[in-house]
Scaffold this motif. Structure first.
Motif, PDB file in Angstrom:
ATOM      1  N   LEU A  75       0.878  -1.328  -0.025  1.00  0.00           N
ATOM      2  CA  LEU A  75       0.103   0.155  -0.094  1.00  0.00           C
ATOM      3  C   LEU A  75       0.777   1.342  -0.021  1.00  0.00           C
ATOM      4  O   LEU A  75       0.656   2.221  -0.635  1.00  0.00           O
ATOM      5  CB  LEU A  75      -0.904  -0.048   1.278  1.00  0.00           C
ATOM      6  N   ARG A  76       2.201   1.208   0.511  1.00  0.00           N
ATOM      7  CA  ARG A  76       2.900   2.262   0.450  1.00  0.00           C
ATOM      8  C   ARG A  76       3.116   2.661  -0.971  1.00  0.00           C
ATOM      9  O   ARG A  76       3.450   3.935  -1.007  1.00  0.00           O
ATOM     10  CB  ARG A  76       4.236   2.017   1.191  1.00  0.00           C
ATOM     11  N   GLY A  77       3.321   1.956  -1.979  1.00  0.00           N
ATOM     12  CA  GLY A  77       3.661   2.294  -3.282  1.00  0.00           C
ATOM     13  C   GLY A  77       2.438   2.957  -3.774  1.00  0.00           C
ATOM     14  O   GLY A  77       2.414   4.092  -4.369  1.00  0.00           O
ATOM     15  N   LEU A  78       1.200   2.542  -3.396  1.00  0.00           N
ATOM     16  CA  LEU A  78       0.063   3.273  -3.669  1.00  0.00           C
ATOM     17  C   LEU A  78      -0.151   4.643  -3.192  1.00  0.00           C
ATOM     18  O   LEU A  78      -0.742   5.398  -3.689  1.00  0.00           O
ATOM     19  CB  LEU A  78      -1.233   2.447  -3.387  1.00  0.00           C
ATOM     20  N   THR A  79       0.236   4.839  -2.010  1.00  0.00           N
ATOM     21  CA  THR A  79       0.383   6.070  -1.404  1.00  0.00           C
ATOM     22  C   THR A  79       1.202   6.835  -1.937  1.00  0.00           C
ATOM     23  O   THR A  79       0.957   8.238  -2.183  1.00  0.00           O
ATOM     24  CB  THR A  79       0.825   5.811   0.233  1.00  0.00           C
ATOM     25  N   ARG A  80       2.522   6.382  -2.347  1.00  0.00           N
ATOM     26  CA  ARG A  80       3.326   7.398  -2.932  1.00  0.00           C
ATOM     27  C   ARG A  80       2.841   7.998  -4.440  1.00  0.00           C
ATOM     28  O   ARG A  80       2.904   9.146  -4.810  1.00  0.00           O
ATOM     29  CB  ARG A  80       4.925   6.594  -3.378  1.00  0.00           C
ATOM     30  N   TRP A  81       2.011   6.999  -5.405  1.00  0.00           N
ATOM     31  CA  TRP A  81       1.451   7.251  -6.473  1.00  0.00           C
ATOM     32  C   TRP A  81       0.443   8.194  -6.282  1.00  0.00           C
ATOM     33  O   TRP A  81       0.101   9.152  -6.928  1.00  0.00           O
ATOM     34  CB  TRP A  81       0.914   6.084  -6.917  1.00  0.00           C
ATOM     35  N   SER A  82      -0.492   8.202  -5.183  1.00  0.00           N
ATOM     36  CA  SER A  82      -1.439   9.021  -5.053  1.00  0.00           C
ATOM     37  C   SER A  82      -0.912  10.438  -4.580  1.00  0.00           C
ATOM     38  O   SER A  82      -1.718  11.287  -4.977  1.00  0.00           O
ATOM     39  CB  SER A  82      -2.608   8.545  -3.590  1.00  0.00           C
ATOM     40  N   GLU A  83       0.121  10.586  -3.823  1.00  0.00           N
ATOM     41  CA  GLU A  83       0.551  11.812  -3.703  1.00  0.00           C
ATOM     42  C   GLU A  83       1.106  12.670  -4.874  1.00  0.00           C
ATOM     43  O   GLU A  83       0.968  13.836  -5.214  1.00  0.00           O
ATOM     44  CB  GLU A  83       1.997  11.629  -2.647  1.00  0.00           C
ATOM     45  N   ARG A  84       1.659  11.886  -5.883  1.00  0.00           N
ATOM     46  CA  ARG A  84       2.077  12.566  -7.453  1.00  0.00           C
ATOM     47  C   ARG A  84       0.609  12.890  -7.888  1.00  0.00           C
ATOM     48  O   ARG A  84       0.688  13.931  -8.610  1.00  0.00           O
ATOM     49  CB  ARG A  84       2.981  11.237  -8.062  1.00  0.00           C
ATOM     50  N   TRP A  85      -0.105  11.897  -7.835  1.00  0.00           N
ATOM     51  CA  TRP A  85      -1.428  12.274  -8.435  1.00  0.00           C
ATOM     52  C   TRP A  85      -2.086  13.411  -7.983  1.00  0.00           C
ATOM     53  O   TRP A  85      -2.505  14.273  -8.736  1.00  0.00           O
ATOM     54  CB  TRP A  85      -2.556  11.079  -8.331  1.00  0.00           C
ATOM     55  N   ALA A  86      -2.179  13.672  -6.697  1.00  0.00           N
ATOM     56  CA  ALA A  86      -2.808  14.715  -6.186  1.00  0.00           C
ATOM     57  C   ALA A  86      -2.148  16.218  -6.455  1.00  0.00           C
ATOM     58  O   ALA A  86      -2.517  17.221  -6.844  1.00  0.00           O
ATOM     59  CB  ALA A  86      -2.674  14.755  -4.418  1.00  0.00           C
ATOM     60  N   THR A  87      -0.636  16.030  -6.569  1.00  0.00           N
ATOM     61  CA  THR A  87       0.259  17.046  -7.206  1.00  0.00           C
ATOM     62  C   THR A  87      -0.062  17.376  -8.395  1.00  0.00           C
ATOM     63  O   THR A  87      -0.256  18.622  -8.814  1.00  0.00           O
ATOM     64  CB  THR A  87       1.712  16.842  -6.936  1.00  0.00           C
ATOM     65  N   ALA A  88      -0.448  16.461  -9.320  1.00  0.00           N
ATOM     66  CA  ALA A  88      -0.885  16.629 -10.557  1.00  0.00           C
ATOM     67  C   ALA A  88      -1.912  17.380 -10.873  1.00  0.00           C
ATOM     68  O   ALA A  88      -2.030  18.363 -11.502  1.00  0.00           O
ATOM     69  CB  ALA A  88      -0.702  15.365 -11.594  1.00  0.00           C
ATOM     70  N   LEU A  89      -3.090  16.775 -10.161  1.00  0.00           N
ATOM     71  CA  LEU A  89      -4.168  17.628  -9.928  1.00  0.00           C
ATOM     72  C   LEU A  89      -4.318  19.009  -9.563  1.00  0.00           C
ATOM     73  O   LEU A  89      -4.809  19.854 -10.279  1.00  0.00           O
ATOM     74  CB  LEU A  89      -5.187  16.733  -9.125  1.00  0.00           C
ATOM     75  N   GLU A  90      -3.364  19.088  -8.340  1.00  0.00           N
ATOM     76  CA  GLU A  90      -3.312  20.669  -7.942  1.00  0.00           C
ATOM     77  C   GLU A  90      -2.695  21.388  -8.990  1.00  0.00           C
ATOM     78  O   GLU A  90      -3.033  22.564  -9.440  1.00  0.00           O
ATOM     79  CB  GLU A  90      -2.404  20.738  -6.736  1.00  0.00           C
ATOM     80  N   GLN A  91      -1.663  20.837  -9.742  1.00  0.00           N
ATOM     81  CA  GLN A  91      -1.082  21.749 -10.798  1.00  0.00           C
ATOM     82  C   GLN A  91      -1.975  21.926 -12.168  1.00  0.00           C
ATOM     83  O   GLN A  91      -2.004  22.895 -12.627  1.00  0.00           O
ATOM     84  CB  GLN A  91       0.435  21.086 -11.153  1.00  0.00           C
ATOM     85  N   ASP A  92      -2.694  20.801 -12.655  1.00  0.00           N
ATOM     86  CA  ASP A  92      -3.777  21.153 -13.403  1.00  0.00           C
ATOM     87  C   ASP A  92      -4.761  22.203 -13.123  1.00  0.00           C
ATOM     88  O   ASP A  92      -5.016  23.240 -13.999  1.00  0.00           O
ATOM     89  CB  ASP A  92      -4.297  19.665 -13.697  1.00  0.00           C
ATOM     90  N   THR A  93      -4.930  22.111 -11.917  1.00  0.00           N
ATOM     91  CA  THR A  93      -6.066  23.198 -11.496  1.00  0.00           C
ATOM     92  C   THR A  93      -5.526  24.466 -11.435  1.00  0.00           C
ATOM     93  O   THR A  93      -6.223  25.517 -11.722  1.00  0.00           O
ATOM     94  CB  THR A  93      -6.744  22.728  -9.738  1.00  0.00           C
ATOM     95  N   ALA A  94      -4.247  24.470 -10.956  1.00  0.00           N
ATOM     96  CA  ALA A  94      -3.637  26.207 -11.074  1.00  0.00           C
ATOM     97  C   ALA A  94      -3.517  26.455 -12.118  1.00  0.00           C
ATOM     98  O   ALA A  94      -3.826  27.648 -12.418  1.00  0.00           O
ATOM     99  CB  ALA A  94      -2.364  25.875 -10.142  1.00  0.00           C
ATOM    100  N   ALA A  95      -3.140  25.618 -13.308  1.00  0.00           N
ATOM    101  CA  ALA A  95      -2.932  25.961 -14.796  1.00  0.00           C
ATOM    102  C   ALA A  95      -4.153  26.530 -15.299  1.00  0.00           C
ATOM    103  O   ALA A  95      -4.228  27.562 -15.973  1.00  0.00           O
ATOM    104  CB  ALA A  95      -2.324  24.912 -15.417  1.00  0.00           C
ATOM    105  N   GLU A  96      -5.225  25.689 -14.954  1.00  0.00           N
ATOM    106  CA  GLU A  96      -6.602  26.224 -15.488  1.00  0.00           C
ATOM    107  C   GLU A  96      -7.128  27.457 -14.855  1.00  0.00           C
ATOM    108  O   GLU A  96      -7.630  28.495 -15.571  1.00  0.00           O
ATOM    109  CB  GLU A  96      -7.577  25.200 -15.153  1.00  0.00           C
TER     110      GLU A  96
END
Length: 100
Positions: A75-96
């Motif tokens: 699950l730690r791997g999934l946690t690391r991935w979810s952190e990268r995903w959240a960052t990507a979503l935040e960056q996309d929202t900021a860009a929009e």
């Protein structure tokens, strides 16, 4: 598929995650799980015990078994991935927001 069925049940991942650092009694575990109902917690703990992922220690606290620790580690791997995903979503929202 049985593992996906188990981990797809509400609260199961959270319980495994909360037991990641060591044993917890029923009430402390319930508090860490945002006060989920005692009946649901008991049901999930029973399912996790039957699945050999959780056991009760001599003091009555719940802890991960060897298989449960392996699940936690995966699950730690999934946690690391979810952190990268959240960052990507935040960056996309900021860009929009900057394009307005």
């Amino acid at each position: 598929m049985a593992a996906l069925d188990l981990f797809g049940r509400r609260w199961v991942l959270r319980i495994v995650w909360e037991l990641r650092d060591g044993p917890l009694g029923f009430r402390p575990l319930q508090q860490r799980c945002d006060g989920m109902s005692s009946s649901v917690l008991q049901q999930r703990l029973t399912e996790l015990q039957e699945s050999l992922l959780v056991e009760r220690d001599e003091a009555g606290a719940y802890r991960l078994t060897r298989l449960g620790v392996e699940a936690r580690d995966e699950l730690r791997g999934l946690t690391r991935w979810s952190e990268r995903w959240a960052t990507a979503l935040e960056q996309d929202t900021a860009a929009e927001g900057g394009e307005s």
